[in-house]
Design a protein around this motif. Structure first.
Motif, PDB file in Angstrom:
ATOM      1  N   VAL A  25       0.813  -1.215   0.000  1.00 15.03           N
ATOM      2  CA  VAL A  25       0.000   0.000   0.000  1.00 15.03           C
ATOM      3  C   VAL A  25       0.849   1.269   0.000  1.00 15.03           C
ATOM      4  O   VAL A  25       0.611   2.184  -0.786  1.00 15.03           O
ATOM      5  N   LEU A  26       1.836   1.335   0.871  1.00 13.67           N
ATOM      6  CA  LEU A  26       2.581   2.585   1.043  1.00 13.67           C
ATOM      7  C   LEU A  26       3.709   2.791   0.043  1.00 13.67           C
ATOM      8  O   LEU A  26       4.006   3.930  -0.320  1.00 13.67           O
ATOM      9  N   GLN A  27       4.336   1.725  -0.392  1.00  9.70           N
ATOM     10  CA  GLN A  27       5.484   1.869  -1.300  1.00  9.70           C
ATOM     11  C   GLN A  27       5.138   2.659  -2.559  1.00  9.70           C
ATOM     12  O   GLN A  27       5.853   3.608  -2.905  1.00  9.70           O
ATOM     13  N   PRO A  28       4.033   2.340  -3.265  1.00 13.44           N
ATOM     14  CA  PRO A  28       3.712   3.130  -4.464  1.00 13.44           C
ATOM     15  C   PRO A  28       3.378   4.595  -4.135  1.00 13.44           C
ATOM     16  O   PRO A  28       3.692   5.494  -4.907  1.00 13.44           O
ATOM     17  N   LEU A  29       2.772   4.808  -2.958  1.00 11.29           N
ATOM     18  CA  LEU A  29       2.424   6.172  -2.557  1.00 11.29           C
ATOM     19  C   LEU A  29       3.682   6.989  -2.258  1.00 11.29           C
ATOM     20  O   LEU A  29       3.807   8.140  -2.679  1.00 11.29           O
TER      21      LEU A  29
ATOM     22  N   LEU B 193      -4.320   9.021   2.248  1.00 10.64           N
ATOM     23  CA  LEU B 193      -5.610   8.617   2.807  1.00 10.64           C
ATOM     24  C   LEU B 193      -6.427   7.820   1.796  1.00 10.64           C
ATOM     25  O   LEU B 193      -6.971   6.757   2.121  1.00 10.64           O
ATOM     26  N   ASP B 194      -6.484   8.301   0.554  1.00 11.61           N
ATOM     27  CA  ASP B 194      -7.208   7.574  -0.497  1.00 11.61           C
ATOM     28  C   ASP B 194      -6.589   6.199  -0.741  1.00 11.61           C
ATOM     29  O   ASP B 194      -7.305   5.214  -0.930  1.00 11.61           O
ATOM     30  N   GLY B 195      -5.263   6.146  -0.746  1.00  9.88           N
ATOM     31  CA  GLY B 195      -4.578   4.868  -0.959  1.00  9.88           C
ATOM     32  C   GLY B 195      -4.863   3.871   0.150  1.00  9.88           C
ATOM     33  O   GLY B 195      -5.095   2.691  -0.100  1.00  9.88           O
ATOM     34  N   ILE B 196      -4.876   4.350   1.382  1.00  6.63           N
ATOM     35  CA  ILE B 196      -5.140   3.466   2.520  1.00  6.63           C
ATOM     36  C   ILE B 196      -6.601   3.012   2.505  1.00  6.63           C
ATOM     37  O   ILE B 196      -6.898   1.833   2.684  1.00  6.63           O
ATOM     38  N   ILE B 197      -7.510   3.953   2.276  1.00  2.00           N
ATOM     39  CA  ILE B 197      -8.934   3.611   2.267  1.00  2.00           C
ATOM     40  C   ILE B 197      -9.261   2.642   1.128  1.00  2.00           C
ATOM     41  O   ILE B 197     -10.025   1.692   1.313  1.00  2.00           O
TER      42      ILE B 197
ATOM     43  N   SER C 262      -7.450   0.426  -0.030  1.00  2.00           N
ATOM     44  CA  SER C 262      -6.827  -0.883   0.194  1.00  2.00           C
ATOM     45  C   SER C 262      -7.409  -1.586   1.409  1.00  2.00           C
ATOM     46  O   SER C 262      -6.826  -2.560   1.897  1.00  2.00           O
ATOM     47  N   ILE C 263      -8.539  -1.121   1.883  1.00  2.00           N
ATOM     48  CA  ILE C 263      -9.119  -1.667   3.102  1.00  2.00           C
ATOM     49  C   ILE C 263      -9.354  -3.170   3.001  1.00  2.00           C
ATOM     50  O   ILE C 263      -9.219  -3.891   3.989  1.00  2.00           O
ATOM     51  N   ASP C 264      -9.652  -3.661   1.805  1.00  2.00           N
ATOM     52  CA  ASP C 264      -9.879  -5.108   1.637  1.00  2.00           C
ATOM     53  C   ASP C 264      -8.589  -5.913   1.813  1.00  2.00           C
ATOM     54  O   ASP C 264      -8.636  -7.116   2.064  1.00  2.00           O
ATOM     55  N   LYS C 265      -7.442  -5.265   1.705  1.00  2.00           N
ATOM     56  CA  LYS C 265      -6.158  -5.948   1.883  1.00  2.00           C
ATOM     57  C   LYS C 265      -5.650  -5.862   3.326  1.00  2.00           C
ATOM     58  O   LYS C 265      -4.679  -6.515   3.674  1.00  2.00           O
ATOM     59  N   LEU C 266      -6.315  -5.033   4.138  1.00  2.00           N
ATOM     60  CA  LEU C 266      -5.884  -4.810   5.517  1.00  2.00           C
ATOM     61  C   LEU C 266      -5.974  -6.113   6.304  1.00  2.00           C
ATOM     62  O   LEU C 266      -7.037  -6.729   6.371  1.00  2.00           O
ATOM     63  N   PRO C 267      -4.868  -6.567   6.892  1.00  2.00           N
ATOM     64  CA  PRO C 267      -4.889  -7.825   7.647  1.00  2.00           C
ATOM     65  C   PRO C 267      -5.902  -7.767   8.801  1.00  2.00           C
ATOM     66  O   PRO C 267      -6.106  -6.716   9.412  1.00  2.00           O
ATOM     67  N   TYR C 268      -6.503  -8.912   9.080  1.00  8.01           N
ATOM     68  CA  TYR C 268      -7.551  -8.985  10.092  1.00  8.01           C
ATOM     69  C   TYR C 268      -7.081  -8.435  11.438  1.00  8.01           C
ATOM     70  O   TYR C 268      -7.805  -7.692  12.106  1.00  8.01           O
ATOM     71  N   GLY C 269      -5.906  -8.786  11.869  1.00  8.52           N
ATOM     72  CA  GLY C 269      -5.396  -8.330  13.171  1.00  8.52           C
ATOM     73  C   GLY C 269      -5.348  -6.821  13.273  1.00  8.52           C
ATOM     74  O   GLY C 269      -5.694  -6.237  14.303  1.00  8.52           O
ATOM     75  N   LEU C 270      -4.937  -6.184  12.198  1.00  4.47           N
ATOM     76  CA  LEU C 270      -4.873  -4.727  12.185  1.00  4.47           C
ATOM     77  C   LEU C 270      -6.277  -4.131  12.177  1.00  4.47           C
ATOM     78  O   LEU C 270      -6.543  -3.115  12.814  1.00  4.47           O
ATOM     79  N   ARG C 271      -7.202  -4.780  11.480  1.00  4.79           N
ATOM     80  CA  ARG C 271      -8.612  -4.338  11.503  1.00  4.79           C
ATOM     81  C   ARG C 271      -9.152  -4.401  12.925  1.00  4.79           C
ATOM     82  O   ARG C 271      -9.848  -3.515  13.390  1.00  4.79           O
ATOM     83  N   TRP C 272      -8.830  -5.494  13.609  1.00  2.00           N
ATOM     84  CA  TRP C 272      -9.312  -5.665  14.970  1.00  2.00           C
ATOM     85  C   TRP C 272      -8.753  -4.571  15.874  1.00  2.00           C
ATOM     86  O   TRP C 272      -9.477  -4.015  16.703  1.00  2.00           O
ATOM     87  N   ILE C 273      -7.470  -4.262  15.719  1.00  2.00           N
ATOM     88  CA  ILE C 273      -6.852  -3.201  16.516  1.00  2.00           C
ATOM     89  C   ILE C 273      -7.564  -1.874  16.242  1.00  2.00           C
ATOM     90  O   ILE C 273      -7.888  -1.121  17.170  1.00  2.00           O
ATOM     91  N   CYS C 274      -7.840  -1.581  14.989  1.00  2.00           N
ATOM     92  CA  CYS C 274      -8.536  -0.333  14.623  1.00  2.00           C
ATOM     93  C   CYS C 274      -9.941  -0.294  15.213  1.00  2.00           C
ATOM     94  O   CYS C 274     -10.384   0.739  15.720  1.00  2.00           O
ATOM     95  N   LYS C 275     -10.649  -1.422  15.154  1.00  2.00           N
ATOM     96  CA  LYS C 275     -12.002  -1.497  15.704  1.00  2.00           C
ATOM     97  C   LYS C 275     -11.968  -1.273  17.212  1.00  2.00           C
ATOM     98  O   LYS C 275     -12.793  -0.553  17.779  1.00  2.00           O
ATOM     99  N   THR C 276     -11.008  -1.888  17.885  1.00  2.00           N
ATOM    100  CA  THR C 276     -10.861  -1.733  19.330  1.00  2.00           C
ATOM    101  C   THR C 276     -10.532  -0.284  19.685  1.00  2.00           C
ATOM    102  O   THR C 276     -11.086   0.277  20.631  1.00  2.00           O
TER     103      THR C 276
END
Length: 134
Positions: A22-26, A97-101, A103-117
């Motif tokens: 996600v970040l390398q191309p940005l 921000l657009d690049g991260i948003i 790529s949300i489908d590529k976001l690993p589950y653990g990181l999603r859980w941390i964000c949700k928490t």
């Protein structure tokens, strides 16, 4: 605690791959932007203008070197450059921000859980905050 969790998680293979994908191309896009200047300190911009003027003319500038931020912002060129740099910074932030948003489908589950928490904790801590603020 949460920032440490994110850092530790992102050191794992999934986290590193996600960040790389996600970040390398940005980052590459930003580094390829010619003449990108994100300096927002009016005093530094002012001093840079003075230095460029002195180099161009070969004479010391008649303008004072020691000024406050407010005085520096009164200089029309400083004001123009600060506004231009803010616009450039907004463009870079939007790119990330657009690049991260997107790529949300590529976001690993653990990181999603941390964000949700983190979001749940923020809602409890700041019950009057809007969804956008959180």
């Amino acid at each position: 605690v949460v920032p440490k969790m994110v850092i530790v998680y992102n050191r794992r293979k999934q986290g590193v791959e996600y960040l790389k994908d996600v970040l390398q191309p940005l980052i590459k896009k930003v580094t390829e932007m010619k003449d990108l200047d994100l300096q927002l300190d009016p005093k530094k911009i002012y001093l840079n203008i003075l230095s460029e003027e002195e180099i161009r003319t070969g004479k010391p500038s008649a303008l004072p070197r020691s000024v406050t931020e407010e005085k520096a912002m009164e200089h029309p060129e400083v004001k123009r450059l600060v506004n231009e740099h803010y616009a450039d910074l907004e463009q870079v932030c939007t790119l990330f921000l657009d690049g991260i948003i997107s790529s949300i489908d590529k976001l690993p589950y653990g990181l999603r859980w941390i964000c949700k928490t983190l979001q749940s904790s923020c809602r409890k801590q700041f019950p009057d905050a809007t969804q956008e603020d959180i």
